[in-house]
Scaffold this active site. Structure first.
Site, PDB file in Angstrom:
ATOM      1  N   ALA A 116     -44.951  41.875 -15.857  1.00  0.00           N
ATOM      2  CA  ALA A 116     -43.498  41.956 -15.684  1.00  0.00           C
ATOM      3  C   ALA A 116     -42.882  43.343 -15.749  1.00  0.00           C
ATOM      4  CB  ALA A 116     -42.819  41.066 -16.733  1.00  0.00           C
ATOM      5  N   ALA A 117     -43.531  44.318 -16.391  1.00  0.00           N
ATOM      6  CA  ALA A 117     -42.895  45.636 -16.536  1.00  0.00           C
ATOM      7  C   ALA A 117     -42.717  46.299 -15.164  1.00  0.00           C
ATOM      8  CB  ALA A 117     -43.738  46.514 -17.455  1.00  0.00           C
ATOM      9  N   PRO A 118     -41.603  47.034 -14.971  1.00  0.00           N
ATOM     10  CA  PRO A 118     -40.567  47.392 -15.941  1.00  0.00           C
ATOM     11  C   PRO A 118     -39.416  46.390 -16.058  1.00  0.00           C
ATOM     12  CG  PRO A 118     -40.190  48.581 -13.922  1.00  0.00           C
ATOM     13  CD  PRO A 118     -41.454  47.793 -13.707  1.00  0.00           C
ATOM     14  N   GLY A 120     -37.730  44.515 -13.253  1.00  0.00           N
ATOM     15  CA  GLY A 120     -36.874  44.205 -12.119  1.00  0.00           C
ATOM     16  C   GLY A 120     -36.964  42.756 -11.688  1.00  0.00           C
ATOM     17  N   ARG A 144     -45.519  50.025 -21.456  1.00  0.00           N
ATOM     18  CA  ARG A 144     -44.715  49.614 -20.302  1.00  0.00           C
ATOM     19  C   ARG A 144     -43.748  48.495 -20.680  1.00  0.00           C
ATOM     20  NH1 ARG A 144     -45.782  50.095 -15.076  1.00  0.00           N
ATOM     21  NH2 ARG A 144     -45.793  47.842 -14.723  1.00  0.00           N
ATOM     22  N   ASP A 184     -46.745  39.594  -9.867  1.00  0.00           N
ATOM     23  CA  ASP A 184     -46.664  40.831  -9.099  1.00  0.00           C
ATOM     24  C   ASP A 184     -47.818  41.687  -9.595  1.00  0.00           C
ATOM     25  OD1 ASP A 184     -45.463  42.635  -7.242  1.00  0.00           O
ATOM     26  OD2 ASP A 184     -44.674  43.764  -8.938  1.00  0.00           O
ATOM     27  N   CYS A 237     -47.826  45.560  -3.907  1.00  0.00           N
ATOM     28  CA  CYS A 237     -47.170  46.626  -3.145  1.00  0.00           C
ATOM     29  C   CYS A 237     -48.242  47.457  -2.448  1.00  0.00           C
ATOM     30  CB  CYS A 237     -46.265  47.482  -4.034  1.00  0.00           C
ATOM     31  SG  CYS A 237     -47.100  48.273  -5.419  1.00  0.00           S
TER      32      CYS A 237
END
Length: 463
Positions: A116-118, A120, A144, A184, A237
């Site tokens: 989950a960090a940071p 968003g 983080r 993510d 990403c």
């Protein structure tokens, strides 16, 4: 002469992208010479996009794949803005808004943001929950996770738990518990080379092969924790086939009850994934690739998956508070500050000096490493209660009668954010107050004789 960013791209990466993209490679390559697109996402826990645009005269262009997202100029006026410090929006790369937007959230859902960090994506999911259900945000890195915690607190999220665990350690106690999961995943970061050129060196050290193995371990844990009938977003990403289509192929081969489903959220420039790149299942085509030569954003990949079966109620041992009634120090503060909330004593947790309010139906966490459980209210010290900034950020004007609301143009707003003492009306009764801007909470202050002693968290101080 200094090389252009396009000329700095690792040779192995360039050869691989030429092979994948063929005639499109030149357009892809040229995108590295274009400007980076800055974005921000409205925090609908506090304000709607329509309300925000009425409040300011800022020129914002909508992001087509995220109804709460906007492009902005990249100017520091957005990060050096009291409305940002009030948690009304989160500065986020536009393509990075897509994964949380894709995950369908219903009121009362129990959601896990596994990496989950940071913060968003966690703050976007919390806004979708609108104070209902539960958000568990985890990041294996404790350092983080500090940024994750700050962003959750600044956004006014009350119903969250922040953990710092290896996903493998979550899978046992949380097996079959979550309605929705967002992964993510850590990745080789090829999609971020334009925004963060330093990632090219990291890519040469740990490339797609390293990360694809890690991603498969993470999705193994995530699938174990997903309920029957539950939905999961897998995103990266990076452009790497091994980490994107390859990971989906791994899931479909090893978990027959998991399926890639169409993404309902549309948007300009979104492209389908390529099952033919891995000789894979046709349903992989439902996933989306975000290419920088197709749209105004960096490179991303997002897939929505569903587990077969009928949804069931989450059954886990619940965490309960450890005090039987409101501590007198806290009760006295509520009276003095005009906070109009009824706190259930069974959900109050006192750990040392720290008083927190547990989310409804929070799980018992045992030995799992936690950074925050619920709404951190403040500290009980020497028979007095000292409220936290997180407590203030979670409050709305209707929930607190002692509220000093300042206009955006009032010089005292910046003074407050710099942790300076403020002058207020001498007619204002002494006691605790929320200091806000345009109807939105910034933090606490204590009035005495026309002077407000500043209680804004020093770690959030305006720089």
């Amino acid at each position: 002469m200094k090389k252009s960013l396009k000329e700095q791209l690792p040779k192995t990466f360039v050869l691989r992208m030429k092979e994948l993209l063929g005639s499109e490679f030149e357009a892809f390559s040229d995108s590295y010479e274009e400007k980076i697109n800055a974005g921000l996402r409205m925090n609908t826990l506090k304000i709607t996009p329509e309300e925000y645009l009425k409040l300011t005269s800022q020129a914002l262009e909508p992001v087509s794949w995220c109804p709460t997202g906007f492009y902005y100029s990249g100017s520091r006026e957005y990060s050096k803005n009291p409305l940002y410090h009030a948690g009304l929006y989160y500065i986020q790369e536009p393509s990075a808004m897509f994964p949380a937007q894709v995950l369908p959230v219903s009121p009362g859902d129990i959601i896990l943001d596994m990496c989950a960090a940071p913060g968003g994506k966690s703050t976007a999911l919390a806004a979708k929950l609108q104070g209902t259900g539960l958000l568990v945000s985890n990041d294996i890195s404790a350092s983080r996770a500090k940024a994750l915690l700050k962003n959750i607190e600044a956004s006014g999220v009350r119903n969250s738990i922040v953990l710092t665990e290896d996903p493998k350690n979550l899978a046992g106690p949380f097996e079959g518990c979550f309605d929705k999961i967002l992964i993510d995943a850590p990745c080789s970061g090829e999609g971020m080379f334009r925004k963060e050129p330093s990632m090219m060196k990291a890519w040469e050290k740990n490339g797609p092969e390293f990360f694809s193995k890690l991603q498969r371990e993470i999705v193994d844990s995530g699938i174990r924790m997903l309920k029957a009938g539950g939905m999961m977003v897998y995103s990266t990403c990076t452009f790497s086939v091994e980490e994107n289509e390859g990971t989906l192929q791994y899931i479909l081969e090893n978990y027959p009850d998991m399926h890639v489903v169409p993404i309902g959220q549309g948007g300009e420039g979104l492209a389908s994934a390529h099952p033919e790149w891995v000789d894979g299942f046709e349903e992989i085509r439902h996933a989306k690739r975000l290419w920088p030569h197709y749209l105004k954003g960096e490179g991303h990949f997002t897939a929505l998956l569903k587990k077969d079966g009928e949804p069931s109620e989450t059954l886990w041992a619940e965490e309960t508070g450890n005090i039987k009634e409101l501590p007198e120090e806290f009760a006295g503060f509520l009276r003095e500050s005009g906070v109009r909330l009824d706190f259930e004593p069974s959900r109050l947790m006192l750990q040392g000096d720290h008083l927190s309010y547990l989310p409804e139906h929070a799980p018992a966490l045992g030995k799992l490493r936690r950074m925050r459980t619920g709404w951190y209210l403040g500290d009980i010290k020497k028979k007095r209660f000292e409220p936290s900034g997180f407590f203030a950020r979670g409050l709305e004007p209707s929930e607190c009668s002692h509220w000093i609301d300042l206009e955006l143009s009032d010089a005292r707003v910046i003074k407050y954010l710099k942790c300076e003492t403020l002058e207020v009306s001498p007619e204002l009764p002494n006691g605790w107050y929320i200091v806000g801007v345009c109807g939105h909470s910034l933090g606490w202050g204590k009035v005495s004789g026309g002077t407000l002693k500043n209680k804004y968290p020093s770690g959030w101080r305006w720089q």
